[in-house]
Enzyme design. Structure first.
Site, PDB file in Angstrom:
ATOM      1  N   VAL A  73       0.865  -1.186   0.000  1.00  0.00           N
ATOM      2  CA  VAL A  73       0.000   0.000   0.000  1.00  0.00           C
ATOM      3  C   VAL A  73       0.901   1.235   0.000  1.00  0.00           C
ATOM      4  O   VAL A  73       1.670   1.434   0.942  1.00  0.00           O
ATOM      5  CB  VAL A  73      -0.913   0.049   1.243  1.00  0.00           C
ATOM      6  CG1 VAL A  73      -1.865   1.243   1.157  1.00  0.00           C
ATOM      7  CG2 VAL A  73      -1.692  -1.249   1.415  1.00  0.00           C
ATOM      8  N   HIS A  74       0.812   2.042  -1.055  1.00  0.00           N
ATOM      9  CA  HIS A  74       1.635   3.258  -1.056  1.00  0.00           C
ATOM     10  C   HIS A  74       0.978   4.446  -1.752  1.00  0.00           C
ATOM     11  O   HIS A  74       1.460   5.564  -1.633  1.00  0.00           O
ATOM     12  CB  HIS A  74       2.980   2.982  -1.739  1.00  0.00           C
ATOM     13  CG  HIS A  74       2.893   2.924  -3.231  1.00  0.00           C
ATOM     14  ND1 HIS A  74       2.488   1.801  -3.912  1.00  0.00           N
ATOM     15  CD2 HIS A  74       3.151   3.862  -4.189  1.00  0.00           C
ATOM     16  CE1 HIS A  74       2.507   2.032  -5.205  1.00  0.00           C
ATOM     17  NE2 HIS A  74       2.895   3.275  -5.409  1.00  0.00           N
ATOM     18  N   ARG A  75      -0.141   4.250  -2.445  1.00  0.00           N
ATOM     19  CA  ARG A  75      -0.773   5.357  -3.161  1.00  0.00           C
ATOM     20  C   ARG A  75      -1.318   6.388  -2.175  1.00  0.00           C
ATOM     21  O   ARG A  75      -1.903   6.034  -1.142  1.00  0.00           O
ATOM     22  CB  ARG A  75      -1.938   4.853  -4.014  1.00  0.00           C
ATOM     23  CG  ARG A  75      -1.526   3.882  -5.103  1.00  0.00           C
ATOM     24  CD  ARG A  75      -1.086   4.586  -6.352  1.00  0.00           C
ATOM     25  NE  ARG A  75      -0.681   3.637  -7.383  1.00  0.00           N
ATOM     26  CZ  ARG A  75      -0.198   3.972  -8.560  1.00  0.00           C
ATOM     27  NH1 ARG A  75      -0.046   5.243  -8.874  1.00  0.00           N
ATOM     28  NH2 ARG A  75       0.171   3.052  -9.435  1.00  0.00           N
ATOM     29  N   ALA A  76      -1.179   7.656  -2.534  1.00  0.00           N
ATOM     30  CA  ALA A  76      -1.631   8.732  -1.651  1.00  0.00           C
ATOM     31  C   ALA A  76      -3.116   8.622  -1.330  1.00  0.00           C
ATOM     32  O   ALA A  76      -3.550   8.957  -0.222  1.00  0.00           O
ATOM     33  CB  ALA A  76      -1.325  10.083  -2.295  1.00  0.00           C
TER      34      ALA A  76
ATOM     35  N   ASP B 196      -2.074  -1.578  -4.196  1.00  0.00           N
ATOM     36  CA  ASP B 196      -2.516  -0.423  -4.973  1.00  0.00           C
ATOM     37  C   ASP B 196      -1.451  -0.016  -5.984  1.00  0.00           C
ATOM     38  O   ASP B 196      -1.514   1.047  -6.590  1.00  0.00           O
ATOM     39  CB  ASP B 196      -2.914   0.755  -4.080  1.00  0.00           C
ATOM     40  CG  ASP B 196      -1.795   1.213  -3.151  1.00  0.00           C
ATOM     41  OD1 ASP B 196      -0.648   0.752  -3.297  1.00  0.00           O
ATOM     42  OD2 ASP B 196      -2.077   2.053  -2.260  1.00  0.00           O
TER      43      ASP B 196
END
Length: 352
Positions: free
Chosen positions: A202-205, A275
């Protein structure tokens, strides 16, 4: 030709490895690392494992807001272009490094080469979508991984310089999967058995900057029927602490993984929850069911073939789809593993 290649983030290092190898058979390559990903686990280890040459320039830009980061990169890449006077500037994907490299070249009339052109999520709220659209529209050679990407460009009136090459990620996986199986001890180190765990990124803003969304995703992880391995981006760790979110006991939060360990864990997972655009595609190639923690994707082929499903940050949907497994038909949608060869050959014949 002298080709100035601009990279800055983990997925770009992976794509760069096979392309750089092919380019250097014929051309002079100057490699520029913007420093967008600067953590060891997201940067240096990839150069080491993938055999990528040391960057000729390391710009050390680091983090910052999109405007600040992109602006600093643009100015710094422009200086390198002035010093090196390349025939072409080559960029990968859809990061701020991609856009900065493309704009810096276009403004001084150096032809731009875009590897992974034509992808569209059709969601302009995503910074990556803005980056890829703008990059495509100032590029002279556009190397598309899929027929869908070619069609997307045609719909926007972009047909000149467009080539269907296949996806260089297939090249990278074919080159490195055997090495990963030989060298990685990740399954043993984490006490896991094949198909007995989930892998999550998980890394999307849109997820990390929203405490409700990030909390809902963690809730879903806690309800899954097997352990969850969660390699956490440094920024994701920071946001977990900021929001006071504690992963459940079945969730192992680990540092970002070297490429070989990540490949091994992905190939052995019951399903991947992510993501990330690149991980969706890697999962498809490796025939691992994927649950995408977004409401859209640029890799529509993975949806059409049944290996991927979009669930957003809805805990019930996440759990149901992860435990269902999924999977469907499989084809060479992303090419035959010779994309880098085609790219180098087309560049060789290109006349600016």
């Amino acid at each position: 030709m002298k080709v100035l290649s601009v990279v800055g983030a983990r997925p770009q290092f992976i794509k760069c490895a096979p392309v750089s190898r092919e380019l250097r058979e014929v051309h002079e390559e100057v490699l520029v690392h913007t420093g967008q990903h600067y953590d060891y686990g997201l940067s240096e280890v990839f150069f080491r494992d993938l055999g990528i040459p040391e960057p000729d320039y390391h710009l050390d830009i680091g983090s910052g807001s999109h405007g600040v980061q992109t602006g600093r990169m643009l100015a710094a890449v422009e200086e390198v272009i002035a010093r090196e006077e390349p025939d072409l500037v080559l960029v990968y994907g859809d990061t701020n490094s991609t856009l900065a490299g493309a704009l810096a070249a276009a403004k001084v009339h150096v032809p731009v080469v875009h590897v992974e052109a034509g992808l569209r999520s059709f969601d302009r709220r995503m910074p990556e979508e803005v980056n890829r659209v703008l990059t495509d529209h100032c590029s002279d050679l556009l190397f598309c991984p899929t027929a869908t990407a070619v069609a997307n460009l045609a719909a926007e009136g972009v047909t000149a310089g467009v080539h269907l090459t296949g996806d260089v990620m297939v090249d990278a996986l074919r080159e490195n999967m055997t090495l990963a199986e030989e060298r990685s001890t990740a399954l043993t180190d984490l006490g896991l058995s094949r198909k007995g765990y989930y892998l999550a990124t998980v890394h999307r803003a849109g997820n990390t900057d929203d405490p409700t969304a990030l909390g809902a995703i963690l809730e879903a992880f806690s309800r899954l029927n097997a352990p969850v391995v969660f390699p956490a981006h440094p920024r994701t760790r920071k946001m977990l602490g900021m929001y006071g979110l504690e992963p459940a006991e079945n969730v192992s939060v680990v540092e970002p993984l070297p490429y070989f360990d990540m490949l091994t864990l992905l190939a052995g997972a019951q399903a991947v929850l992510t993501d990330s655009g690149g991980v969706q595609k890697e999962a498809y190639i490796l025939k691992v069911p994927c649950v995408t923690l977004r409401e859209n994707t640029e890799w529509v082929e993975t949806l059409e073939d049944g290996w991927n499903v979009l669930v957003g940050a809805d805990p019930d949907r996440i759990v149901a789809e992860a435990e269902r497994g999924g999977g469907g038909r499989h084809s060479a949608r992303f090419g035959d593993g010779h994309a880098a060869e085609r790219i180098a050959a087309i560049i060789r014949e290109y006349e600016p």
